[in-house]
Design a protein around this motif. Structure first.
Motif, PDB file in Angstrom:
ATOM      1  N   LEU A   1       0.695  75.732  15.002  1.00  0.00           N
ATOM      2  CA  LEU A   1       1.387  76.123  16.234  1.00  0.00           C
ATOM      3  C   LEU A   1       0.369  76.399  17.339  1.00  0.00           C
ATOM      4  CD1 LEU A   1       4.195  78.515  14.937  1.00  0.00           C
ATOM      5  CD2 LEU A   1       4.324  76.079  15.438  1.00  0.00           C
ATOM      6  N   PRO A   2       0.507  75.740  18.499  1.00  0.00           N
ATOM      7  CA  PRO A   2      -0.451  75.923  19.586  1.00  0.00           C
ATOM      8  C   PRO A   2      -0.006  76.946  20.631  1.00  0.00           C
ATOM      9  CG  PRO A   2       0.929  74.044  20.071  1.00  0.00           C
ATOM     10  CD  PRO A   2       1.439  74.628  18.771  1.00  0.00           C
ATOM     11  N   PHE A   3       0.989  77.775  20.273  1.00  0.00           N
ATOM     12  CA  PHE A   3       1.550  78.699  21.255  1.00  0.00           C
ATOM     13  C   PHE A   3       0.606  79.852  21.578  1.00  0.00           C
ATOM     14  CE2 PHE A   3       5.527  76.954  19.411  1.00  0.00           C
ATOM     15  CZ  PHE A   3       6.049  76.435  20.584  1.00  0.00           C
ATOM     16  N   GLN A   4       0.787  80.396  22.794  1.00  0.00           N
ATOM     17  CA  GLN A   4       0.108  81.632  23.154  1.00  0.00           C
ATOM     18  C   GLN A   4       0.649  82.771  22.288  1.00  0.00           C
ATOM     19  OE1 GLN A   4      -2.217  80.931  24.901  1.00  0.00           O
ATOM     20  NE2 GLN A   4      -1.784  80.021  26.881  1.00  0.00           N
ATOM     21  N   LYS A   5      -0.115  83.853  22.200  1.00  0.00           N
ATOM     22  CA  LYS A   5       0.370  84.989  21.424  1.00  0.00           C
ATOM     23  C   LYS A   5       1.658  85.514  22.051  1.00  0.00           C
ATOM     24  CE  LYS A   5      -2.250  88.756  23.637  1.00  0.00           C
ATOM     25  NZ  LYS A   5      -1.165  89.652  23.986  1.00  0.00           N
ATOM     26  N   GLY A   6       2.584  85.927  21.198  1.00  0.00           N
ATOM     27  CA  GLY A   6       3.864  86.422  21.678  1.00  0.00           C
ATOM     28  C   GLY A   6       4.960  86.148  20.667  1.00  0.00           C
ATOM     29  N   GLN A   7       6.189  86.348  21.096  1.00  0.00           N
ATOM     30  CA  GLN A   7       7.342  86.191  20.212  1.00  0.00           C
ATOM     31  C   GLN A   7       8.206  85.019  20.661  1.00  0.00           C
ATOM     32  OE1 GLN A   7       8.979  90.200  20.496  1.00  0.00           O
ATOM     33  NE2 GLN A   7       8.212  90.642  18.450  1.00  0.00           N
ATOM     34  N   TYR A   8       8.698  84.281  19.674  1.00  0.00           N
ATOM     35  CA  TYR A   8       9.503  83.087  19.932  1.00  0.00           C
ATOM     36  C   TYR A   8      10.694  83.083  18.977  1.00  0.00           C
ATOM     37  CZ  TYR A   8       5.180  81.834  22.283  1.00  0.00           C
ATOM     38  OH  TYR A   8       4.074  81.850  23.100  1.00  0.00           O
ATOM     39  N   LEU A   9      11.698  82.256  19.301  1.00  0.00           N
ATOM     40  CA  LEU A   9      12.914  82.193  18.502  1.00  0.00           C
ATOM     41  C   LEU A   9      13.038  80.834  17.833  1.00  0.00           C
ATOM     42  CD1 LEU A   9      15.327  83.887  21.055  1.00  0.00           C
ATOM     43  CD2 LEU A   9      14.366  84.918  18.991  1.00  0.00           C
ATOM     44  N   LEU A  10      13.532  80.839  16.596  1.00  0.00           N
ATOM     45  CA  LEU A  10      13.621  79.621  15.790  1.00  0.00           C
ATOM     46  C   LEU A  10      15.071  79.161  15.667  1.00  0.00           C
ATOM     47  CD1 LEU A  10      12.208  77.580  13.858  1.00  0.00           C
ATOM     48  CD2 LEU A  10      12.667  79.220  12.007  1.00  0.00           C
ATOM     49  N   GLN A  11      15.296  77.867  15.881  1.00  0.00           N
ATOM     50  CA  GLN A  11      16.594  77.242  15.673  1.00  0.00           C
ATOM     51  C   GLN A  11      16.439  76.198  14.558  1.00  0.00           C
ATOM     52  OE1 GLN A  11      18.104  78.749  18.423  1.00  0.00           O
ATOM     53  NE2 GLN A  11      15.993  79.238  18.993  1.00  0.00           N
ATOM     54  N   LEU A  12      17.445  76.075  13.704  1.00  0.00           N
ATOM     55  CA  LEU A  12      17.412  75.118  12.605  1.00  0.00           C
ATOM     56  C   LEU A  12      18.676  74.270  12.627  1.00  0.00           C
ATOM     57  CD1 LEU A  12      16.275  77.569   9.773  1.00  0.00           C
ATOM     58  CD2 LEU A  12      14.817  76.043  11.102  1.00  0.00           C
ATOM     59  N   GLY A  13      18.556  73.040  12.113  1.00  0.00           N
ATOM     60  CA  GLY A  13      19.731  72.185  12.112  1.00  0.00           C
ATOM     61  C   GLY A  13      19.695  71.103  11.052  1.00  0.00           C
ATOM     62  N   CYS A  14      20.881  70.676  10.665  1.00  0.00           N
ATOM     63  CA  CYS A  14      21.051  69.511   9.794  1.00  0.00           C
ATOM     64  C   CYS A  14      22.197  68.694  10.384  1.00  0.00           C
ATOM     65  CB  CYS A  14      21.356  69.912   8.362  1.00  0.00           C
ATOM     66  SG  CYS A  14      21.632  68.491   7.274  1.00  0.00           S
ATOM     67  N   THR A  15      21.887  67.452  10.775  1.00  0.00           N
ATOM     68  CA  THR A  15      22.890  66.571  11.371  1.00  0.00           C
ATOM     69  C   THR A  15      22.843  65.216  10.666  1.00  0.00           C
ATOM     70  OG1 THR A  15      21.328  65.774  13.041  1.00  0.00           O
ATOM     71  CG2 THR A  15      22.638  67.711  13.604  1.00  0.00           C
ATOM     72  N   GLY A  16      23.640  64.284  11.141  1.00  0.00           N
ATOM     73  CA  GLY A  16      23.622  62.933  10.600  1.00  0.00           C
ATOM     74  C   GLY A  16      24.529  62.030  11.416  1.00  0.00           C
ATOM     75  N   TYR A  17      24.362  60.720  11.268  1.00  0.00           N
ATOM     76  CA  TYR A  17      25.186  59.766  12.018  1.00  0.00           C
ATOM     77  C   TYR A  17      26.273  59.179  11.115  1.00  0.00           C
ATOM     78  CZ  TYR A  17      22.237  59.739  16.161  1.00  0.00           C
ATOM     79  OH  TYR A  17      21.582  60.093  17.308  1.00  0.00           O
ATOM     80  N   ASN A  18      27.469  59.171  11.635  1.00  0.00           N
ATOM     81  CA  ASN A  18      28.592  58.480  11.007  1.00  0.00           C
ATOM     82  C   ASN A  18      28.913  57.294  11.915  1.00  0.00           C
ATOM     83  OD1 ASN A  18      30.856  57.613   9.701  1.00  0.00           O
ATOM     84  ND2 ASN A  18      32.000  59.534   9.897  1.00  0.00           N
ATOM     85  N   GLY A  19      28.311  56.145  11.586  1.00  0.00           N
ATOM     86  CA  GLY A  19      28.358  55.023  12.519  1.00  0.00           C
ATOM     87  C   GLY A  19      27.467  55.347  13.695  1.00  0.00           C
ATOM     88  N   ASP A  20      28.032  55.303  14.915  1.00  0.00           N
ATOM     89  CA  ASP A  20      27.272  55.645  16.123  1.00  0.00           C
ATOM     90  C   ASP A  20      27.483  57.090  16.551  1.00  0.00           C
ATOM     91  OD1 ASP A  20      26.241  53.085  16.317  1.00  0.00           O
ATOM     92  OD2 ASP A  20      27.944  52.360  17.514  1.00  0.00           O
ATOM     93  N   GLU A  21      28.297  57.804  15.808  1.00  0.00           N
ATOM     94  CA  GLU A  21      28.648  59.176  16.208  1.00  0.00           C
ATOM     95  C   GLU A  21      27.806  60.205  15.457  1.00  0.00           C
ATOM     96  OE1 GLU A  21      32.570  62.126  16.350  1.00  0.00           O
ATOM     97  OE2 GLU A  21      32.777  59.995  15.846  1.00  0.00           O
ATOM     98  N   LEU A  22      27.187  61.109  16.234  1.00  0.00           N
ATOM     99  CA  LEU A  22      26.391  62.181  15.634  1.00  0.00           C
ATOM    100  C   LEU A  22      27.301  63.290  15.136  1.00  0.00           C
ATOM    101  CD1 LEU A  22      23.538  63.387  15.110  1.00  0.00           C
ATOM    102  CD2 LEU A  22      23.803  64.584  17.301  1.00  0.00           C
ATOM    103  N   GLU A  23      27.131  63.670  13.884  1.00  0.00           N
ATOM    104  CA  GLU A  23      27.879  64.782  13.305  1.00  0.00           C
ATOM    105  C   GLU A  23      26.925  65.951  13.061  1.00  0.00           C
ATOM    106  OE1 GLU A  23      29.588  63.235   9.723  1.00  0.00           O
ATOM    107  OE2 GLU A  23      31.380  62.461  10.743  1.00  0.00           O
TER     108      GLU A  23
END
Length: 421
Positions: A365-387
């Motif tokens: 991680l190249p961030f400056q010292k401090g606090q940050y927030l984490l987001q997580l995800g799991c997605t996938g495509y059903n044909g051309d549509e993102l689920e």
């Protein structure tokens, strides 16, 4: 004692805790034959010394006794037992509002604080312009401090504390109220103090500043001194204490012991109690963890030190080529960086229902010292549509440590050279 600025010997601070106010009154008046309150040790047999010219930090979890020991050293509180000796004139910034009269103007409070420390009016007159320049709050200095914002208040309080030429400076978490530029100015003053041979004792949750400015660190936990030593060693130990504390709160086996084996990684993380999530749950993020360079689960990582973010994803339905992602935001909610398995070239194929996958993102991680927030995800495509199968927003905080501070959010890790023509 000649080369010792502060000596703390076997200090205890005990408070009586009562379930009902009337029990407190009965105890105070002696109406009860036996004590009704329970003894709580805010500090229990704490000892350490601070040498003249040292910068010493005190770290620990909330409720460990950090602020209590500072108040005892500065005379705001008396110890229940033990002894504190101070060799030198102290200036203390313990908490917002300490030592200030809210009805007085900023100027009047400068003179009030200076007089309390032992300066004459003439001596304060000489230092007044330096204090005003450092605080930089303009004409507000002539207004009652009750009209100040918290940022203005701490600027003035720190300007007074830092400019009265103390031999010992004691600072609690008050600096966290100031903006980043004011904090930078304060830390420059710390460095000036260190070069002048002054003594600094401060409490902070900013482990990056603890690592950068301290010569030595004292680690407290639940009122007891666990250890003292080099900043890096104490920060590493603090991270282990945080993880163990989370383990203690995790589910127990029938024999009463923590079920360490099989405990979710996230149980050792500091999680956001107000997490937001959504998705169709065809796949579900059931666990995650951040692992530092030594393999320990932690919310705290050092800048440019390799760490691994792991997700454990359980599939409730068949999913073709699921995409695993993470994003890092600042505290204002601005997306700073992120990636996903598709971008990085991973296509896992068809994942059948009932399967559990562990996904690892390894990076520095190249961030400056401090606090940050984490987001997580799991997605996938059903044909051309993102689920969207499962997304977790602001699920936990990442604390980045660094002794080096550059401009902005990222450190470009530049290599600078200079050659004579």
């Amino acid at each position: 004692m000649d080369n010792i600025a502060i000596s703390v010997e076997h200090v205890k601070k005990i408070y009586k805790l009562y379930d009902r106010n009337r029990d407190r009154l009965k105890d105070a008046l002696g109406f009860s034959k036996k004590p009704l309150g329970k003894e709580h040790y805010a500090l229990n047999d704490v000892s350490f010394q601070v040498g003249q010219g040292e910068t010493v930090g005190i770290i620990g979890t909330n409720g460990s006794g950090k602020s209590t020991i500072l108040k005892i050293i500065t005379g705001v509180l008396n110890p229940t037992d033990g002894e504190v000796k101070v060799n030198g004139r102290i200036s203390a910034l313990l908490e917002l509002g300490a030592g200030f009269n809210m009805e007085y103007t900023g100027i009047e409070n400068i003179y009030l604080n200076g007089t309390m420390i032992g300066f004459t009016k003439e001596e304060i007159d000489e230092k007044l312009q330096d204090i005003l320049d450092f605080a930089d709050i303009g004409d507000f200095v002539n207004q009652p401090v009750k009209t100040y914002s918290s940022g203005m208040f701490v600027r003035l309080a720190f300007a007074v504390a830092i400019n009265i030429e103390p031999e010992i400076l004691i600072v609690d978490e008050a600096l966290s109220v100031g903006d980043v530029f004011f904090q930078t100015k304060c830390y420059h003053k710390f460095e000036e103090f260190k070069k002048m041979g002054k003594t600094i004792l401060f409490v902070s949750h900013d482990l990056g500043s603890i690592g950068k400015y301290c010569d030595r660190v004292v680690l407290l936990n639940k009122g007891v001194k666990l250890a003292e030593g080099k900043p890096k060693d104490m920060i590493d130990l603090y991270k282990r204490v945080m993880a163990e504390s989370k383990m203690e709160d995790s589910p127990k086996k029938e024999d009463g012991h923590a079920a360490i084996e099989g405990v979710a990684w996230k149980e050792s993380m500091i999680l956001n109690p107000d997490k937001q999530e959504y998705g169709d749950k065809k796949a579900e993020i059931i666990d995650f963890g951040i692992f530092d360079a030594t393999g320990k689960i932690t919310n705290t990582v050092s800048k440019f030190e390799e760490c691994v973010l792991k997700l454990k994803v359980q599939f409730h339905e068949d999913v073709l080529n699921p995409i695993f992602a993470f994003t890092i935001r600042d505290l204002k909610g601005t997306d700073l960086t992120g990636t996903n398995s598709l971008i990085e070239g991973l296509e896992p194929g068809l994942i059948e229902a009932g399967t559990t996958l562990t996904v690892s993102f390894r990076q520095k991680l190249p961030f400056q010292k401090g606090q940050y927030l984490l987001q997580l995800g799991c997605t996938g495509y059903n044909g051309d549509e993102l689920e969207v199968h499962h997304r977790l927003y602001d699920i936990c905080c990442i604390q980045v440590l660094s002794k080096k501070v550059t401009v902005g959010y990222f450190d470009l890790n530049s290599i600078v050279s200079c050659n004579e023509e």
